[in-house]
Design a protein around this motif. Structure first.
Motif, PDB file in Angstrom:
ATOM      1  N   VAL A 187       0.782  -1.164   0.015  1.00 53.14           N
ATOM      2  CA  VAL A 187      -0.075  -0.040  -0.062  1.00 53.14           C
ATOM      3  C   VAL A 187       0.805   1.332  -0.005  1.00 53.14           C
ATOM      4  O   VAL A 187       1.968   1.257   0.878  1.00 53.14           O
ATOM      5  CB  VAL A 187      -1.021  -0.020   1.291  1.00 53.14           C
ATOM      6  CG1 VAL A 187      -1.734   1.184   1.106  1.00 53.14           C
ATOM      7  CG2 VAL A 187      -1.895  -1.145   1.202  1.00 53.14           C
ATOM      8  N   PHE A 188       0.547   2.066  -0.696  1.00 55.56           N
ATOM      9  CA  PHE A 188       1.685   3.166  -1.116  1.00 55.56           C
ATOM     10  C   PHE A 188       1.170   4.540  -0.051  1.00 55.56           C
ATOM     11  O   PHE A 188       0.094   4.699   0.273  1.00 55.56           O
ATOM     12  CB  PHE A 188       1.547   3.813  -2.567  1.00 55.56           C
ATOM     13  CG  PHE A 188       2.020   2.807  -3.700  1.00 55.56           C
ATOM     14  CD1 PHE A 188       3.229   2.680  -3.715  1.00 55.56           C
ATOM     15  CD2 PHE A 188       1.145   1.872  -4.357  1.00 55.56           C
ATOM     16  CE1 PHE A 188       3.987   1.578  -4.495  1.00 55.56           C
ATOM     17  CE2 PHE A 188       1.486   0.932  -5.116  1.00 55.56           C
ATOM     18  CZ  PHE A 188       2.916   1.019  -5.349  1.00 55.56           C
ATOM     19  N   SER A 189       2.333   4.911   0.285  1.00 57.22           N
ATOM     20  CA  SER A 189       2.034   6.055   1.412  1.00 57.22           C
ATOM     21  C   SER A 189       1.401   7.391   0.961  1.00 57.22           C
ATOM     22  O   SER A 189       1.516   7.896  -0.104  1.00 57.22           O
ATOM     23  CB  SER A 189       3.331   6.472   2.053  1.00 57.22           C
ATOM     24  OG  SER A 189       3.270   7.651   2.996  1.00 57.22           O
TER      25      SER A 189
ATOM     26  N   SER B 278       6.057   1.801 -14.699  1.00 51.45           N
ATOM     27  CA  SER B 278       6.191   2.016 -13.198  1.00 51.45           C
ATOM     28  C   SER B 278       6.332   3.680 -13.026  1.00 51.45           C
ATOM     29  O   SER B 278       7.330   4.187 -13.508  1.00 51.45           O
ATOM     30  CB  SER B 278       7.110   1.265 -12.490  1.00 51.45           C
ATOM     31  OG  SER B 278       6.689  -0.142 -12.421  1.00 51.45           O
ATOM     32  N   LEU B 279       5.554   4.261 -12.240  1.00 49.86           N
ATOM     33  CA  LEU B 279       5.660   5.671 -12.142  1.00 49.86           C
ATOM     34  C   LEU B 279       5.059   6.149 -10.642  1.00 49.86           C
ATOM     35  O   LEU B 279       4.143   5.641 -10.370  1.00 49.86           O
ATOM     36  CB  LEU B 279       4.900   6.357 -13.347  1.00 49.86           C
ATOM     37  CG  LEU B 279       4.761   8.065 -13.190  1.00 49.86           C
ATOM     38  CD1 LEU B 279       6.275   8.665 -13.331  1.00 49.86           C
ATOM     39  CD2 LEU B 279       3.725   8.375 -14.046  1.00 49.86           C
ATOM     40  N   ALA B 280       5.687   7.066 -10.033  1.00 46.83           N
ATOM     41  CA  ALA B 280       5.122   7.469  -8.739  1.00 46.83           C
ATOM     42  C   ALA B 280       5.042   9.183  -8.736  1.00 46.83           C
ATOM     43  O   ALA B 280       5.900  10.075  -9.516  1.00 46.83           O
ATOM     44  CB  ALA B 280       5.959   7.139  -7.631  1.00 46.83           C
TER      45      ALA B 280
ATOM     46  N   LEU C 261      -0.206   9.082  -6.198  1.00 45.12           N
ATOM     47  CA  LEU C 261      -0.671   8.355  -7.224  1.00 45.12           C
ATOM     48  C   LEU C 261       0.572   7.297  -7.799  1.00 45.12           C
ATOM     49  O   LEU C 261       1.945   7.710  -7.879  1.00 45.12           O
ATOM     50  CB  LEU C 261      -1.254   9.390  -8.419  1.00 45.12           C
ATOM     51  CG  LEU C 261      -1.411   8.459  -9.606  1.00 45.12           C
ATOM     52  CD1 LEU C 261      -2.842   7.724  -9.533  1.00 45.12           C
ATOM     53  CD2 LEU C 261      -1.571   9.587 -10.939  1.00 45.12           C
ATOM     54  N   ALA C 262       0.260   6.163  -8.165  1.00 42.31           N
ATOM     55  CA  ALA C 262       1.252   5.340  -8.522  1.00 42.31           C
ATOM     56  C   ALA C 262       0.828   4.225  -9.501  1.00 42.31           C
ATOM     57  O   ALA C 262      -0.218   3.644  -9.267  1.00 42.31           O
ATOM     58  CB  ALA C 262       1.905   4.681  -7.245  1.00 42.31           C
ATOM     59  N   ALA C 263       1.857   4.006 -10.503  1.00 44.95           N
ATOM     60  CA  ALA C 263       1.597   2.923 -11.255  1.00 44.95           C
ATOM     61  C   ALA C 263       2.630   1.761 -10.975  1.00 44.95           C
ATOM     62  O   ALA C 263       3.904   2.274 -10.867  1.00 44.95           O
ATOM     63  CB  ALA C 263       1.551   3.438 -12.942  1.00 44.95           C
ATOM     64  N   ARG C 264       2.222   0.577 -11.104  1.00 44.52           N
ATOM     65  CA  ARG C 264       3.332  -0.386 -10.920  1.00 44.52           C
ATOM     66  C   ARG C 264       3.099  -1.605 -12.142  1.00 44.52           C
ATOM     67  O   ARG C 264       2.068  -2.345 -12.205  1.00 44.52           O
ATOM     68  CB  ARG C 264       3.094  -1.191  -9.684  1.00 44.52           C
ATOM     69  CG  ARG C 264       3.554  -0.326  -8.515  1.00 44.52           C
ATOM     70  CD  ARG C 264       4.878   0.081  -8.276  1.00 44.52           C
ATOM     71  NE  ARG C 264       5.457   0.864  -7.432  1.00 44.52           N
ATOM     72  CZ  ARG C 264       5.364   2.267  -7.401  1.00 44.52           C
ATOM     73  NH1 ARG C 264       5.074   2.923  -8.498  1.00 44.52           N
ATOM     74  NH2 ARG C 264       6.016   2.983  -6.366  1.00 44.52           N
TER      75      ARG C 264
ATOM     76  N   GLU D  15      -1.082  -2.648 -11.917  1.00 43.11           N
ATOM     77  CA  GLU D  15      -1.982  -1.772 -11.090  1.00 43.11           C
ATOM     78  C   GLU D  15      -1.658  -0.183 -11.134  1.00 43.11           C
ATOM     79  O   GLU D  15      -0.405   0.165 -11.089  1.00 43.11           O
ATOM     80  CB  GLU D  15      -2.029  -2.233  -9.688  1.00 43.11           C
ATOM     81  CG  GLU D  15      -2.276  -3.586  -9.359  1.00 43.11           C
ATOM     82  CD  GLU D  15      -2.108  -4.295  -8.071  1.00 43.11           C
ATOM     83  OE1 GLU D  15      -3.006  -5.135  -7.642  1.00 43.11           O
ATOM     84  OE2 GLU D  15      -1.185  -3.676  -7.365  1.00 43.11           O
ATOM     85  N   VAL D  16      -2.610   0.497 -10.753  1.00 47.79           N
ATOM     86  CA  VAL D  16      -2.694   1.929 -10.566  1.00 47.79           C
ATOM     87  C   VAL D  16      -3.372   2.213  -9.039  1.00 47.79           C
ATOM     88  O   VAL D  16      -4.593   1.611  -8.857  1.00 47.79           O
ATOM     89  CB  VAL D  16      -3.239   2.803 -11.868  1.00 47.79           C
ATOM     90  CG1 VAL D  16      -3.265   4.356 -11.235  1.00 47.79           C
ATOM     91  CG2 VAL D  16      -2.666   2.588 -12.980  1.00 47.79           C
ATOM     92  N   TRP D  17      -2.519   2.983  -8.452  1.00 46.15           N
ATOM     93  CA  TRP D  17      -2.762   3.282  -6.918  1.00 46.15           C
ATOM     94  C   TRP D  17      -3.163   4.680  -6.786  1.00 46.15           C
ATOM     95  O   TRP D  17      -2.392   5.543  -7.350  1.00 46.15           O
ATOM     96  CB  TRP D  17      -1.940   2.809  -5.939  1.00 46.15           C
ATOM     97  CG  TRP D  17      -1.935   1.404  -5.836  1.00 46.15           C
ATOM     98  CD1 TRP D  17      -1.068   0.433  -6.969  1.00 46.15           C
ATOM     99  CD2 TRP D  17      -1.882   0.672  -4.700  1.00 46.15           C
ATOM    100  NE1 TRP D  17      -1.025  -0.879  -6.263  1.00 46.15           N
ATOM    101  CE2 TRP D  17      -1.563  -0.836  -5.035  1.00 46.15           C
ATOM    102  CE3 TRP D  17      -2.499   0.744  -3.486  1.00 46.15           C
ATOM    103  CZ2 TRP D  17      -1.653  -1.766  -4.185  1.00 46.15           C
ATOM    104  CZ3 TRP D  17      -2.834  -0.225  -2.522  1.00 46.15           C
ATOM    105  CH2 TRP D  17      -2.559  -1.553  -2.819  1.00 46.15           C
ATOM    106  N   PHE D  18      -4.371   5.107  -6.244  1.00 48.34           N
ATOM    107  CA  PHE D  18      -4.535   6.470  -5.890  1.00 48.34           C
ATOM    108  C   PHE D  18      -4.985   6.468  -4.246  1.00 48.34           C
ATOM    109  O   PHE D  18      -5.876   5.853  -3.967  1.00 48.34           O
ATOM    110  CB  PHE D  18      -5.581   6.995  -6.696  1.00 48.34           C
ATOM    111  CG  PHE D  18      -5.968   8.439  -6.392  1.00 48.34           C
ATOM    112  CD1 PHE D  18      -5.015   9.452  -6.367  1.00 48.34           C
ATOM    113  CD2 PHE D  18      -7.256   8.502  -5.701  1.00 48.34           C
ATOM    114  CE1 PHE D  18      -5.540  10.956  -6.080  1.00 48.34           C
ATOM    115  CE2 PHE D  18      -7.584   9.800  -4.985  1.00 48.34           C
ATOM    116  CZ  PHE D  18      -6.980  10.940  -5.472  1.00 48.34           C
TER     117      PHE D  18
END
Length: 230
Positions: A3-5, A30-32, A11-14, A66-69
């Protein structure tokens, strides 16, 4: 599963990939993006940069990765949750503004607040304040067809930022403007975004636009590399 902080990466792509049928458009990206950061992605037409942008915004579902927000995986949200996220937490600026022609400049700028249920008078008052900051007070009652291209794009910026989103996604935000108007719009856009702590992810073919970003990447054949990386 990581889980990204929320304190560092909004926003993060992995390992994100996107395929149009058998054709890969985005390959293992991958990008943060940190809160308040401006990230620019450059590349030639067809390199996949716009496809990546819309994956990050949850408009296009990823084929892999996955893309995280803010701690949530976009691919695990249903359509209603994604729509709410794009409406309330994201902002968008397109190349040609995409204003609603039947609304005034002020009503266009206030639209995200109205969609969120805010009362008309309150929404218009907030829109008027943002429009003044962008030098548009004199045209607030005009329709989009009655303002210049540069003014129209500044209205689009106001609309994208008025609800203080966490991230604004900008697809060639100055691509339709001459150099003087482009510089003015970009300056106002980034100053207002920085002032309210909104991150900006923009794709552009213009190196002078990309130069204003905190972090710069180049997209080539669907793959993303930091600018200057070999």
């Amino acid at each position: 599963m990581q889980v990204f902080s929320e304190t560092s990466e909004v926003l993060a792509a992995r390992d994100v990939a996107l395929h149009y049928g058998a054709t890969p458009a985005v390959k293992g990206v991958s990008l943060a993006v940190r809160r308040g950061e401006v990230v620019a992605v450059t590349g030639q037409s067809g390199s996949g940069k716009s496809s990546l942008l819309y994956c990050l915004a949850g408009v296009l579902p990823v084929s892999e990765g996955e893309v995280w927000f803010e701690g949530n995986v976009l691919g695990e949200l249903d359509d209603e949750e994604l729509s709410a996220l794009r409406r309330e937490r994201f902002g968008f600026v397109f190349q040609y503004g995409e204003l609603l022609p039947e609304l005034t400049v002020e009503e266009n700028a206030a639209l995200p607040l109205r969609l969120a249920g805010q009362r008309k008078g309150e929404a218009l008052a907030l829109a008027g304040d943002v429009l003044r900051r962008l030098g548009l007070d004199s045209v607030r009652d005009r329709r989009p067809a009655q303002v210049s291209g540069g003014q129209s794009q500044r209205v689009a910026v106001a609309r994208a930022l008025i609800h203080r989103p966490a991230v604004v996604f900008a697809d060639e935000p100055t691509g339709s403007l001459d150099s003087a108007n482009a510089n003015t719009v970009l300056e106002e856009f980034l100053l207002l975004a920085k002032a309210q702590g909104t991150a900006v992810v923009l794709v552009t073919h213009d190196p002078t636009v990309a130069a204003r970003a905190d972090a710069r990447y180049v997209m080539t054949d669907g793959m993303l590399c930091p600018e200057g990386a070999s």
